[in-house]
Design a protein around this motif. Structure first.
Motif, PDB file in Angstrom:
ATOM      1  N   CYS A  42     -39.531  -1.688 -11.663  1.00  0.00           N
ATOM      2  CA  CYS A  42     -40.868  -1.654 -11.080  1.00  0.00           C
ATOM      3  C   CYS A  42     -41.811  -1.290 -12.204  1.00  0.00           C
ATOM      4  O   CYS A  42     -41.602  -0.292 -12.897  1.00  0.00           O
ATOM      5  CB  CYS A  42     -40.972  -0.597  -9.978  1.00  0.00           C
ATOM      6  SG  CYS A  42     -42.674  -0.423  -9.382  1.00  0.00           S
ATOM      7  N   GLN A  86     -40.679   8.235  -7.274  1.00  0.00           N
ATOM      8  CA  GLN A  86     -39.484   7.573  -7.799  1.00  0.00           C
ATOM      9  C   GLN A  86     -39.799   6.218  -8.429  1.00  0.00           C
ATOM     10  O   GLN A  86     -38.958   5.314  -8.391  1.00  0.00           O
ATOM     11  CB  GLN A  86     -38.459   7.392  -6.667  1.00  0.00           C
ATOM     12  CG  GLN A  86     -37.709   8.654  -6.322  1.00  0.00           C
ATOM     13  CD  GLN A  86     -36.926   9.166  -7.525  1.00  0.00           C
ATOM     14  OE1 GLN A  86     -36.530   8.405  -8.399  1.00  0.00           O
ATOM     15  NE2 GLN A  86     -36.732  10.477  -7.568  1.00  0.00           N
ATOM     16  N   HIS A  87     -40.959   6.140  -9.023  1.00  0.00           N
ATOM     17  CA  HIS A  87     -41.332   4.876  -9.689  1.00  0.00           C
ATOM     18  C   HIS A  87     -40.257   4.468 -10.683  1.00  0.00           C
ATOM     19  O   HIS A  87     -39.842   3.307 -10.739  1.00  0.00           O
ATOM     20  CB  HIS A  87     -42.680   5.080 -10.381  1.00  0.00           C
ATOM     21  CG  HIS A  87     -43.048   4.035 -11.374  1.00  0.00           C
ATOM     22  ND1 HIS A  87     -43.181   2.706 -11.050  1.00  0.00           N
ATOM     23  CD2 HIS A  87     -43.345   4.117 -12.688  1.00  0.00           C
ATOM     24  CE1 HIS A  87     -43.546   2.031 -12.131  1.00  0.00           C
ATOM     25  NE2 HIS A  87     -43.656   2.855 -13.142  1.00  0.00           N
ATOM     26  N   SER A  88     -39.761   5.450 -11.459  1.00  0.00           N
ATOM     27  CA  SER A  88     -38.756   5.103 -12.459  1.00  0.00           C
ATOM     28  C   SER A  88     -37.367   4.997 -11.849  1.00  0.00           C
ATOM     29  O   SER A  88     -36.395   4.695 -12.537  1.00  0.00           O
ATOM     30  CB  SER A  88     -38.759   6.135 -13.590  1.00  0.00           C
ATOM     31  OG  SER A  88     -38.666   7.434 -13.070  1.00  0.00           O
ATOM     32  N   GLY A  89     -37.266   5.218 -10.556  1.00  0.00           N
ATOM     33  CA  GLY A  89     -35.970   5.050  -9.913  1.00  0.00           C
ATOM     34  C   GLY A  89     -35.864   3.732  -9.191  1.00  0.00           C
ATOM     35  O   GLY A  89     -34.837   3.392  -8.608  1.00  0.00           O
ATOM     36  N   MET A  90     -36.967   2.986  -9.240  1.00  0.00           N
ATOM     37  CA  MET A  90     -36.998   1.727  -8.485  1.00  0.00           C
ATOM     38  C   MET A  90     -36.416   0.618  -9.363  1.00  0.00           C
ATOM     39  O   MET A  90     -37.021  -0.428  -9.572  1.00  0.00           O
ATOM     40  CB  MET A  90     -38.448   1.417  -8.150  1.00  0.00           C
ATOM     41  CG  MET A  90     -38.617   0.700  -6.851  1.00  0.00           C
ATOM     42  SD  MET A  90     -40.304   0.810  -6.316  1.00  0.00           S
ATOM     43  CE  MET A  90     -40.507  -0.832  -5.679  1.00  0.00           C
ATOM     44  N   ILE A  91     -35.242   0.900  -9.875  1.00  0.00           N
ATOM     45  CA  ILE A  91     -34.597  -0.014 -10.819  1.00  0.00           C
ATOM     46  C   ILE A  91     -33.488  -0.764 -10.096  1.00  0.00           C
ATOM     47  O   ILE A  91     -32.739  -0.172  -9.328  1.00  0.00           O
ATOM     48  CB  ILE A  91     -34.007   0.764 -12.006  1.00  0.00           C
ATOM     49  CG1 ILE A  91     -35.137   1.463 -12.770  1.00  0.00           C
ATOM     50  CG2 ILE A  91     -33.237  -0.152 -12.945  1.00  0.00           C
ATOM     51  CD1 ILE A  91     -34.666   2.198 -14.000  1.00  0.00           C
TER      52      ILE A  91
END
Lengths: 231, 547, 332
Positions: C178, C185-190
């Protein structure tokens, strides 16, 4: 604009030390006010831009929303402001001619007209609150009274109209309040005799500000009140 | 061409610093030079707050997992780092410190046109700063410095309103500064100081002020609408309430793109002062450099949507903004070539200010060239919102703007304080900054093309090596920034007393004592010479201070 | 830490090579310019350092030089602009007949649905060599669908559809990120995009249980929400006949003509009064708040399928059966 010690000039008590002469001070103040008004154009401009875009997209809702505004109160307010611009222009002239009493009278008249405007605006807002036309959880719009029977009014889109209505008239009203405050201060100093034909720059520049706020209203009135009033 | 008589130093060496003592004399001053120092203290404070957040970010990014702070905290760190650095350091730094100090001096005036408004603008800045620090300390903001909707209006639970208000007030402060500069430059130039004789620093202050006046109000209304939306449930930017999130982006970037020119133009002006002085010759192509400043300010208003190529705009809009973005690159290129050409056949002294100017030219060139990558639509799709962009703008903001600012602080420090800073430490700090900077930010170009998105608290492990390099660089960079703080303060007490013109520089500010008296000039100067008149016999052939 | 240290992203789509070519050109150009400037500064600094007996020469400038170094860079910029624009045009023009994937982004995951009905979370399986067009929307805030290996990125905006397309060229597993900050959790939206050989893909497709194709789900909803009452397949309905209209111009009541695309269908379901077809009354009720993003996707897919007639002249290859057979209602 050089220092010429050979010429004896009486120092106007209103002249500030960093200026060479009154003329430079007056020009600086005037340029400053015009530039400030340019920033105000850009400030209101953002809202006008949003308004134009949404009006193009949501025309039926804007027309319906506009019809809920009291055109008579709006027109009266427009007249009130135009009159106040007249009193402002006359007050500048009075100052130019050194007519202290007339100046004070006109400044007070301007303030009173401004307060009338704000009062009427308050009445209008109160009726919007009563009709539940304030965006948010308590918003409710009765379409039948205000639009063509065939038109479906989207409840969200019409809230955009009212959001812009409150934002634009609210910020305009804030500028009016500031203007009234400014003129109150000027009235006090005018009564004390500070302004005369040699120095009336503050009256002139405050006048520019007032005219500007008036012009903003001249645009707001048709844009908000006069959408689709052909009938 | 014979110059007018230089102003003789006042016998008692009474100057703006010792003319009056006491807190009231500082807090109620209307002297532009004192106000400049008030600003200097404030923005330095914010620089270190923003820098502290940057260090925490880089520490977290040492490892791929999020193990130093929580995700929410990290999101607040990068948001506040951006907001504080942009609005409370970069935007005010050069205009409010060096601009305030130098504009009247350079044009031969006794003060700015509106000294009380100048003081008001500092108080507004302080109020804004207090609001911001309060927001930071009571929960922070996590919207990014860009406040994109609907996240900022309908989803974030942090101090969005307070931060927005703080930035609004700071913006108003900068509008007043810009207003003051424009009126002063128009109306208060000394006799004979025509527009084409103005120092280029004044041209750049003028161009910057145009942007302050025309751009900042749009940010103000945009933030106002965001605040209204959060506070009063308006739906102007919220798609679930009929609004359009892209409208926010257009309004936001309409200011925030010109804002980056606010941040770079003053630095360019400083470089235009330093390079001629330390090459002992007039700038190459004066009128082109002056017009390039105005050109950057004007064209800068036409390119905002190049931040939105993948946002969902039409292809045709994207084409137009891409083309215009290439147009705006041309004046910057002109300046770089002109500075380089100024060195040709000069007689160069490698003082600290010149080292910073060299650093600026090199790093700004790199940053500017990477702007070409971003303006290319096909490439931008891949690298936008990645570390490539982060590297690009840090090359310009830090490698460019901050280095120019430091160069200017070193150049005019003798005038401001009446003292010399220790030259060898100055050069050492410049070198440390240059090395630390490149190590921090060059790897980020590679990271960006690899695909590491920005604003990531955790990342896939294959990005780690480059992140470690970047963090290592940031610690070196920090040292480079702390050093000048220390030796500038040291010099105020122990530094060698400065001559009126220690560099033998051209310019009216150098014809006053160091530090200048409160009203700058005994008599209004009468200017009969061109800018950068280094060929004139009244100026020394070489920089006098022995290095 | 040193095991996996790539310096260049994988190249796995037809676009990637084009983007890389322009990028490399820009890298070479920028390196050349930077080095040139650096060297010139160093050379001048060395050659013209202060020395006894030498004075600086006062040079005003040179208009010829100014013009030269304005025009030549600008010329180069125009070349870069055109090159970038051409790539962009290709990136933004999905080919006809592309497989369609509907994507709904939400905090903090990707929900992907194939036309055949396969649903995936944070993963997308696609066959190598086939054009894939994504129709994306968000349930909450702005996200951005980014696959570095394909060199594509498209913001995903709530309240409307955006589109992106790619053709994978190499089997493998590639990052999906993302790329627009969206909260905690922007960096978890992988996630990942899994590109498979066509045969492997077919077996993957037939493997999982599906809830029926997207279009057939849409057809069910079309009846459930009573759309078919007014939108009949003849001209007798209160609403326009929806067959064969997708991709074609529509004349509206107010005189405007618009193209019927995904966004038009979506708007017509959520806010029908915005665009009334000429000759019809504005009586369709709005479905805002009554239909989820996934249901919208299914309805859009169904209505689009009404324009794909294998025996008709339209020509676009059909990916799914036209919805002529009503199926048993399925739980949504």
């Amino acid at each position: 604009m050089s220092d010429s010690p050979a010429i004896v000039e009486s120092h106007n008590p209103a002249q500030q030390h960093h200026f060479a002469d009154m003329e430079q001070q007056r020009q600086a103040a005037s340029l400053g006010m015009w530039l400030f008004l340019a920033t105000e154009v850009m400030f209101f401009g953002g809202m006008f831009c949003a308004y134009l875009i949404y009006r193009y997209w949501y025309y039926p809702e804007f027309a319906a929303g506009s019809k809920t505004l009291d055109i008579w109160l709006g027109a009266i307010n427009t007249g009130v402001l135009i009159c106040s611009s007249l009193t402002v222009a006359l007050s500048v002239r009075a100052a130019q001619f050194g007519k202290r009493k007339l100046l004070v009278t006109l400044l007070v008249a301007t303030i009173l007209l401004g307060l009338v405007f704000l009062g009427i605006k308050g009445v209008e807002w109160a009726s919007k609150f009563e009709e539940h036309h304030v965006p948010g959880p308590s918003f409710h719009f009765e379409p039948t009274a205000h639009s063509h029977p065939n038109t479906k009014i989207d409840p969200q889109r019409i809230q955009i109209f009212f959001s812009l209505y409150f934002a634009m008239t609210g910020i305009h009203a804030l500028h009016m309040v500031i203007g009234v405050g400014l003129f109150a201060v000027l009235t006090f100093y005018a009564w004390k005799g500070r302004y005369n034909s040699a120095y009336y720059t503050p009256i002139e520049n405050a006048g520019l500000y007032w005219h500007f706020v008036d012009i903003i209203w001249i645009y707001l009135f048709p844009l908000l009140y006069l959408i689709d009033r052909k009938k | 061409m014979k110059m007018a008589t230089a102003v003789h130093p006042v016998p008692e060496r009474e100057n703006y610093l010792n003319q009056e003592y006491g807190v009231r004399s500082w807090l109620l001053t209307t002297d532009h030079k004192r106000i400049a120092l008030l600003y200097l203290a404030s923005i330095t404070f914010f620089f270190f707050v923003g820098g502290f957040f940057a260090l925490l970010i880089r520490l977290e990014l040492l490892t791929p997992v999020g193990d130093l702070v929580q995700a929410d905290t990290y999101n607040k760190l990068f948001s506040m780092h951006g907001q504080i650095m942009v609005f409370f350091f970069l935007v005010p730094s050069i205009p409010a410190v060096l601009g305030n100090f130098l504009v009247p001096l350079m044009i031969g005036a006794r003060d700015l046109a509106f000294p009380r408004i100048n003081l008001l603008s500092w108080y507004l800045f302080i109020i804004a700063g207090i609001l911001m620090m309060h927001a930071v300390l009571t929960g922070g903001v996590d919207t990014g410095w860009t406040f994109y909707t609907p996240f900022s209006t309908a989803f974030s639970n942090t101090k969005v309103i307070e931060a927005g208000l703080a930035i609004f007030v700071a913006g108003f402060s900068s509008i007043l500064t810009g207003l003051n500069f424009v009126v002063t430059i128009h109306r208060m130039r000394a006799p004979g100081m025509t527009w084409w004789r103005l120092p280029l620093f004044i041209w750049s202050m003028y161009a910057t002020s145009i942007i302050f006046l025309l751009g900042t109000p749009v940010l103000a209304i945009t933030l106002t609408l965001v605040i209204f939306e959060r506070a009063f449930h308006l739906g102007i930017f919220d798609p679930t309430r009929g609004g359009d999130p892209l409208l926010f982006q257009h309004l936001f970037w309409f200011y925030s793109h010109p804002a980056v020119y606010i941040m770079i133009l003053p630095s360019m002006g400083i470089v235009s002062e330093i390079v001629p002085c330390f090459s002992r010759k007039r700038i190459f192509g004066y009128s082109f450099v002056a017009m390039a400043s105005i050109g950057i300010a004007v064209f800068g208003f036409l390119v905002w949507a190049h931040h939105m190529f993948v946002a969902g705009m039409s292809i045709y809009a994207a084409l137009i903004f891409s083309f215009l973005s290439y147009l705006v690159a041309v004046p910057s290129a002109i300046k770089v070539f002109n500075w380089t050409a100024t060195l040709y056949k000069g007689s160069i002294t490698f003082s600290t200010p010149l080292l910073y100017a060299f650093g600026f030219i090199g790093l700004f060139t790199m940053g500017g060239l990477t702007g070409l990558f971003l303006a290319a639509l096909g490439v931008d799709v891949h690298v936008t919102d990645t570390y490539f962009v982060v590297a690009h703008f840090h090359y310009i903001m830090v490698g460019g703007a901050v280095m120019g600012y430091l160069g200017g602080m070193h150049f005019w420090w003798p005038k401001i304080s009446g003292r010399m800073y220790p030259e060898s430490l100055g050069r050492l700090a410049a070198l440390i900054v240059f090395i630390g900077f490149n190590l921090t930010f060059f790897p980020q170009f590679i990271l960006g093309y690899l695909g590491m998105p920005r604003r990531y608290w955790q990342y896939p492990p294959e990005f780690q090596v480059l992140n470690v390099l970047s963090t290592a660089g940031s610690t070196i960079l920090a040292v480079g920034y702390v050093l000048p703080m220390i030796y500038f303060l040291w010099s105020m007490r122990y530094g060698k007393h400065a001559e009126p013109n220690p560099w033998g520089a051209a310019g009216l500010e150098w014809m006053t004592p160091s530090p200048p008296p409160t009203f700058n000039f005994e008599e209004t100067p009468q200017v009969t010479w061109e800018a950068y008149d280094y060929g004139n016999i009244d100026l020394p052939k070489e920089v006098p201070v022995e290095r | 830490m040193f095991d996996n240290f790539p310096l260049w992203p994988a190249r796995a789509s037809t676009t990637a090579g084009n983007v890389d070519a322009l990028y490399i050109f820009l890298v070479v150009l920028s390196s050349f310019m930077s080095v040139a400037i650096f060297l010139m500064i160093l050379a001048f600094a060395a050659r013209y350092r202060r020395r006894p007996g030498h004075t600086a020469e006062q040079i005003e400038g040179s208009t010829i030089l100014e013009i030269t170094w304005s025009v030549i860079p600008f010329g180069i910029f125009v070349v870069i602009f055109v090159w970038g624009a051409v790539i962009f045009f290709q990136e933004r023009t999905p080919p006809r007949g592309a497989t369609e994937i509907y994507v709904v982004a939400k905090q903090w995951m990707w929900k992907l649905e194939h036309e055949e009905g396969h649903r995936e979370i944070n993963e997308l399986h696609v066959p190598v060599g086939r054009d894939v067009k994504m129709i994306l929307t968000s349930q909450d805030v702005i996200h951005s669908f980014y696959v570095p290996a394909f060199r594509i990125k498209q913001d995903v905006v709530p309240g409307r559809y955006t589109t992106a397309w790619f053709r994978p060229t190499r089997p493998g597993t590639y990052h999906l990120f993302c790329a627009e900050y969206c909260g905690t959790q922007h960096s978890g939206m992988i996630g990942q995009v899994v590109v498979m050989e066509p045969s492997q893909y077919e077996s993957w497709l037939s493997g999982g249980g599906t809830a029926g194709s997207l279009a057939s789900t849409g057809q069910t909803l079309f009846q459930q929400f009573a759309c078919s009452t007014c939108h009949r397949s003849d001209t007798q309905g209160n609403g326009p006949n929806l067959t064969g209209k997708f991709g074609k111009p529509v004349l509206l009541e107010d005189g405007r003509t618009v193209i019927e695309d995904e966004n038009y269908i979506r708007e017509s379901i959520l806010n029908p009064s915005a665009k009334i077809v000429a000759g019809f009354k504005p009586i369709m009720p709005p479905f805002q708040g009554m239909v989820s993003e996934e249901q919208l996707n299914a309805l859009v897919a169904y209505i689009k399928s009404l324009s794909e007639n294998p025996s008709g002249p339209a020509g676009s290859p059909t990916m799914l059966p036209a919805g002529t057979q009503p199926q048993a209602p399925k739980a949504q």
